[in-house]
Structure formats: C-alpha cells, structure tokens
Design a protein around this motif. Sequence first.
Motif, short mmCIF file in Angstrom:
data_model
loop_
_atom_site.label_atom_id
_atom_site.label_comp_id
_atom_site.label_asym_id
_atom_site.label_seq_id
_atom_site.Cartn_x
_atom_site.Cartn_y
_atom_site.Cartn_z
N TYR A 472 26.93 3.17 -13.63
CA TYR A 472 27.29 2.59 -12.33
C TYR A 472 26.44 1.36 -12.03
O TYR A 472 26.68 0.66 -11.03
CB TYR A 472 27.15 3.63 -11.23
CG TYR A 472 28.24 4.67 -11.29
CD1 TYR A 472 29.52 4.39 -10.86
CD2 TYR A 472 28.01 5.92 -11.84
CE1 TYR A 472 30.54 5.32 -10.94
CE2 TYR A 472 29.01 6.87 -11.93
CZ TYR A 472 30.28 6.57 -11.49
OH TYR A 472 31.29 7.50 -11.58
N LEU A 473 25.44 1.12 -12.85
CA LEU A 473 24.60 -0.07 -12.70
C LEU A 473 24.64 -0.87 -14.00
O LEU A 473 24.85 -0.33 -15.08
CB LEU A 473 23.15 0.31 -12.37
CG LEU A 473 22.94 1.06 -11.05
CD1 LEU A 473 21.48 1.46 -10.90
CD2 LEU A 473 23.39 0.23 -9.86
N TYR A 474 24.40 -2.18 -13.87
CA TYR A 474 24.35 -3.05 -15.04
C TYR A 474 23.01 -2.87 -15.76
O TYR A 474 22.00 -2.55 -15.14
CB TYR A 474 24.46 -4.51 -14.61
CG TYR A 474 25.86 -5.01 -14.34
CD1 TYR A 474 26.77 -4.25 -13.61
CD2 TYR A 474 26.25 -6.26 -14.76
CE1 TYR A 474 28.04 -4.72 -13.33
CE2 TYR A 474 27.52 -6.74 -14.50
CZ TYR A 474 28.41 -5.97 -13.79
OH TYR A 474 29.66 -6.45 -13.53
N PRO A 475 22.98 -3.14 -17.06
CA PRO A 475 21.68 -3.19 -17.76
C PRO A 475 20.94 -4.47 -17.36
O PRO A 475 21.56 -5.51 -17.12
CB PRO A 475 22.08 -3.21 -19.23
CG PRO A 475 23.44 -3.82 -19.24
CD PRO A 475 24.11 -3.38 -17.97
N VAL A 476 19.61 -4.38 -17.29
CA VAL A 476 18.82 -5.58 -17.00
C VAL A 476 18.92 -6.51 -18.21
O VAL A 476 18.67 -6.08 -19.34
CB VAL A 476 17.36 -5.21 -16.72
CG1 VAL A 476 16.52 -6.47 -16.49
CG2 VAL A 476 17.26 -4.29 -15.51
N PRO A 477 19.28 -7.77 -18.02
CA PRO A 477 19.47 -8.68 -19.15
C PRO A 477 18.19 -8.82 -19.98
O PRO A 477 17.09 -8.87 -19.46
CB PRO A 477 19.85 -10.00 -18.49
CG PRO A 477 20.43 -9.61 -17.17
CD PRO A 477 19.66 -8.40 -16.75
N THR A 478 18.38 -8.89 -21.29
CA THR A 478 17.24 -9.00 -22.21
C THR A 478 16.38 -10.21 -21.89
O THR A 478 15.14 -10.13 -21.91
CB THR A 478 17.74 -9.07 -23.66
OG1 THR A 478 18.51 -7.91 -23.95
CG2 THR A 478 16.58 -9.18 -24.64
N ASP A 479 17.01 -11.35 -21.61
CA ASP A 479 16.25 -12.57 -21.33
C ASP A 479 15.30 -12.37 -20.15
O ASP A 479 14.17 -12.88 -20.15
CB ASP A 479 17.18 -13.74 -21.05
CG ASP A 479 17.89 -14.22 -22.31
OD1 ASP A 479 17.50 -13.78 -23.42
OD2 ASP A 479 18.84 -15.02 -22.19
N ASP A 480 15.75 -11.65 -19.14
CA ASP A 480 14.90 -11.43 -17.97
C ASP A 480 13.74 -10.50 -18.30
O ASP A 480 12.63 -10.65 -17.77
CB ASP A 480 15.74 -10.88 -16.82
CG ASP A 480 16.68 -11.91 -16.24
OD1 ASP A 480 16.21 -12.74 -15.46
OD2 ASP A 480 17.85 -11.90 -16.60
N ARG A 481 13.98 -9.53 -19.15
CA ARG A 481 12.91 -8.62 -19.55
C ARG A 481 11.86 -9.36 -20.37
O ARG A 481 10.66 -9.10 -20.28
CB ARG A 481 13.48 -7.44 -20.33
CG ARG A 481 14.43 -6.58 -19.49
CD ARG A 481 15.02 -5.45 -20.30
NE ARG A 481 13.98 -4.49 -20.67
CZ ARG A 481 14.19 -3.48 -21.52
NH1 ARG A 481 15.38 -3.34 -22.08
NH2 ARG A 481 13.23 -2.65 -21.80
N VAL A 482 12.33 -10.30 -21.19
CA VAL A 482 11.40 -11.10 -21.99
C VAL A 482 10.54 -11.98 -21.09
O VAL A 482 9.33 -12.11 -21.28
CB VAL A 482 12.16 -11.95 -23.02
CG1 VAL A 482 11.23 -12.96 -23.71
CG2 VAL A 482 12.82 -11.05 -24.06
N LEU A 483 11.18 -12.59 -20.10
CA LEU A 483 10.45 -13.50 -19.20
C LEU A 483 9.30 -12.81 -18.49
O LEU A 483 8.27 -13.41 -18.22
CB LEU A 483 11.41 -14.10 -18.17
CG LEU A 483 12.34 -15.22 -18.66
CD1 LEU A 483 13.38 -15.54 -17.59
CD2 LEU A 483 11.54 -16.47 -19.01
N THR A 484 9.51 -11.54 -18.15
CA THR A 484 8.46 -10.81 -17.42
C THR A 484 7.69 -9.85 -18.34
O THR A 484 7.04 -8.94 -17.89
CB THR A 484 9.05 -10.03 -16.25
OG1 THR A 484 10.07 -9.14 -16.74
CG2 THR A 484 9.66 -10.96 -15.22
N GLN A 485 7.83 -10.08 -19.65
CA GLN A 485 7.12 -9.28 -20.66
C GLN A 485 7.40 -7.78 -20.49
O GLN A 485 6.50 -6.95 -20.59
CB GLN A 485 5.62 -9.57 -20.62
CG GLN A 485 5.30 -11.02 -20.94
CD GLN A 485 3.82 -11.35 -20.87
OE1 GLN A 485 2.99 -10.45 -20.72
NE2 GLN A 485 3.49 -12.63 -20.96
N GLY A 486 8.66 -7.45 -20.18
CA GLY A 486 9.07 -6.07 -20.08
C GLY A 486 8.83 -5.41 -18.74
O GLY A 486 9.14 -4.24 -18.56
N ALA A 487 8.29 -6.15 -17.77
CA ALA A 487 8.01 -5.56 -16.45
C ALA A 487 9.30 -5.29 -15.70
O ALA A 487 10.29 -5.98 -15.89
CB ALA A 487 7.14 -6.51 -15.64
#
Length: 487
Positions: A472-487
């Motif tokens: 029911y929710l989208y996955p957090v985009p990989t690029d955004d996870r990379v930008l925040t170092q997985g935070a």
Amino acid sequence: RYINYYLERSGNCSDETVRQRYDGVAYFFRALFYFEKVRKYGDIPYYDFVIPSNDWASLKRPRDSRGFVMKKVMEDLDRAITDLPDNWPSDALYRLSKNAARAMKARAALYEGTFRKYHGIADETIDGVTISADYFLQLAADAAWAVMEQNKYSLYKGNTLKLDAPYREYFILEDGDAKETILSMRFNADILVRHGIQFTFRNMRHSATQRLVNHYLMADGSKIQDQPGYETMTYNQQFQNRDPRMAQTLMAPGYVDLNGIDEVIEDCKSYDMTGYRFIKFVSDDTHNGATTSTTDWPVFRYPEILLTYAEAKAELGTLTPEDIALTVDVVRDRVGMPALDMAAANNNPDPLMASYYPNVNSGANKGVILEIRRERTVELLMENLRYWDIMRWKEGKRFEKPFTGLYFPGTGSYDLNNDGVDDVCIWSGSKPATSAPAVYELNKEIFLSGGDSGYIIIHTDYARSWNEERDYLYPVPTDDRVLTQGA
C-alpha cells in the motif's frame, strides 16, 4: 525547499494584499507536496524551513508519523483558505481560490480518514489533539460542506456540442464550465500549452474491466446482476438500458465521434484489450496527436465534493437521507438516474458490491457505503482518483485477480455491436474463412477465462501478487537512500 524559501522571505513584500494571496498559494502547494508524499510513503520527515547546506543532522533525522504530517497539511490548507481570495481578478477558474483549498482539504482529509480506518492505524495525540480516523473524516465533511453551503456550484447540464450527453460533453469542453469546475488546468494552442490525454486514452491500451462495467446500474436503478444471464451478456446487451454514464464513458454500439463518424468497434486487442474502450475525454480528431489537445482538465469539480461529503458522513455514521438528497441524488440527477434509497441500501447491501469491497463492515451503514463507492467509481472514473481510492479502502488484493473483459461463449465470429457485420473472429484448430477484420487464435492470440469460453483475460504473462503488509506504500527510491547514506 522553494516554498519554504519563499515563506521565510515573503514578509519583505510591502504590499500586504499581494503578499497574502501568494502566501496562500505557497501554503496550498506545500500541503499538496506533503499529502502526496504521505500518500506514497506513509511516515516521512517534515520540514517547514530551508535546510542549511551544512545541517546534515536535519537532512538525516528520523521520519515523522503520518498523523503529524497530515495535521500539518490540514494547518497549511487552513492558512491557504484564509489567505487566498474567493476569486482572482482574472482567469479565476485557473487560479487557486478559497474553495480550491477547501476541495484539497476535503480530498486529503477523506484519504487520511479512510486510510486510517481501513488500515487500522492507531490514534495519536499531537499538541493535545487526538489524531484518528474520525478526526480526519470530520474535517473532510466540514471542508466539503463549506463549499456546498455557498450554493455556488451545480452540475453541467448543457448541450453546447449538441451531443445530448452532458456528462460526456463536460470533459471535452474547450473552456471549463465555471458552475461545476472549482479549479481547472487551462491548455491553449496559441501559447503551445497542450496535453495528450486523448492520445493516451485512444492509443495506450487503456480499457475497462468487466468488474468495473458491473458497477453501472440499470437505468431504472436496479442492479446488473438482477438481469437474467447477466454474466454472459454480449457487448451489445451490456449497454442496453444502463446508467447513461456508461455509454458516455465507454464506447457503446452506435457511438458517433465529434466528427460525425460512426466509430468502428475496436478489435479487443490493440487499443481496447478488454473490449471496453474509453471515450471519456475524447474530442474530435484534431486532438488525436500526442500533444495536440487543448481541452481543459478539471482539477477539482463539484461532484467530488458532494461524494466526499456523503462518504465521510457515512463512515462517521452520521449520514442522513437528507444528506443523500443533497449529494448522491444530485450527481445522479444529471443523467436522469433514480435517487438512492438509503434505507433500502442498508437493509439489503448489494452482494456484488460487497464481494468487490469485502473490507466494508460498518454495521447499519454498510449498504450505503457500498452505494457511495459505486457512485464514486462511476462518476469520477479516469480522473486520477481510482487507484488511490483502492489504496485507502485497503482493497489492493484485487490486483491479484485476473483482469477480464468481454464475454465470448466460444470460438466463432461475433457481431459485437449488432449492426449485421462481424467484428471479431476467434478460432481454434483450423483457421476459418471470415469477414471479421480482427481474427485471433484461441489461447495464442486471445485468452478466455474458461479456456475455450468466458471473459477475455489480459496480461496473462504477468504473475501478480499483493503483499498486504507492504504494497500500500511505495518503496523509497534507491537514489534517495544513497543520497542520505541509507538513513
């Protein structure tokens, strides 16, 4: 960031009237931004300030709860309602107004209220306020009523294009109808601002499922499943004596386009894979190109307000027959459909709708909630709301089921629109001689739900599964996870 930057500096403008209006615009779009993020991702970090370039802690801080963020969304929309004008001096239909902000509040609050209810999200206490499903449902009802009580809006019933089909006509007007439309997007060939909505619906294989078609009532208000043999109706039979919106949304036998041409029934594969082709938003052939359409796109229109009010009050348990008369009946009246009998709906909930929406279990109001969902599906179809309705109602498991279309009793040639000319031929074994322009080999080029008979099944090469705990929710985009170092 742009919006927060503006709001931190708008006080530098000395013209208070101008500043206030554009503050209202900024608050509206910040609310829209965060509502769309919550709708996709649930809990998210909320920022109402510009993050300095050296503030890594703010950038990586934990997510806020969706309740906290949606409360902020409601506060921003309240500011927008206060700051925006009732109307701008020019192009009022295309600029944000108080009622546009109220419509946005009603939409967002209804989403959050029903999402929390059907997904079982626990209540939160924020600044002494209990954030719950009922909290948002009441905000939705109040925002919708604030628009309704003005008696400013009504449904378009004109015949400008001589179609004798006001519902269909409303969506292909070059300039939006100001009585029904609260906010519209304007497109104009002179300034090269055009869209491709007609191209998309005509050419990108969008078509309706049999399940959706079954939502349409008969013209007398009775249910389709009350008709003998409803499960095996032909294409032509499906459209007989139905809610007029069906033939004003889907290509029906006898359909004539705006160029006065009898449209050829489609081939159940290339453009209308289920056999039910959309005609809503389809104007004349000058709009056929990928970026040639100039018809208005309604962002908020009055029927959504009416159905939001009805749904919110039904979910709260405060809906009355008088409310139905002010909302659902008004929407139905445009096309001459009978009024909704609230007591009858609740005493005998439609079993077909109940099977489509199994999560509805609201006691005495179950039947009327199902009817409001039917009405919302039929009236607001293809207006970028249906997917999100399914999400908030927690009905995602439907995506695991086959997508089906027209019924065929077996191999043979079929005159779909009953004009004396065969349209489709389905064969197995030896290919027959046929005059039908669309010819398919069974179980290779076309698939039926029963193997050698049944409903068209599309996308047979996809194995679909739905995870109730995740999807029911989208996955957090990989690029955004990379930008925040997985935070």
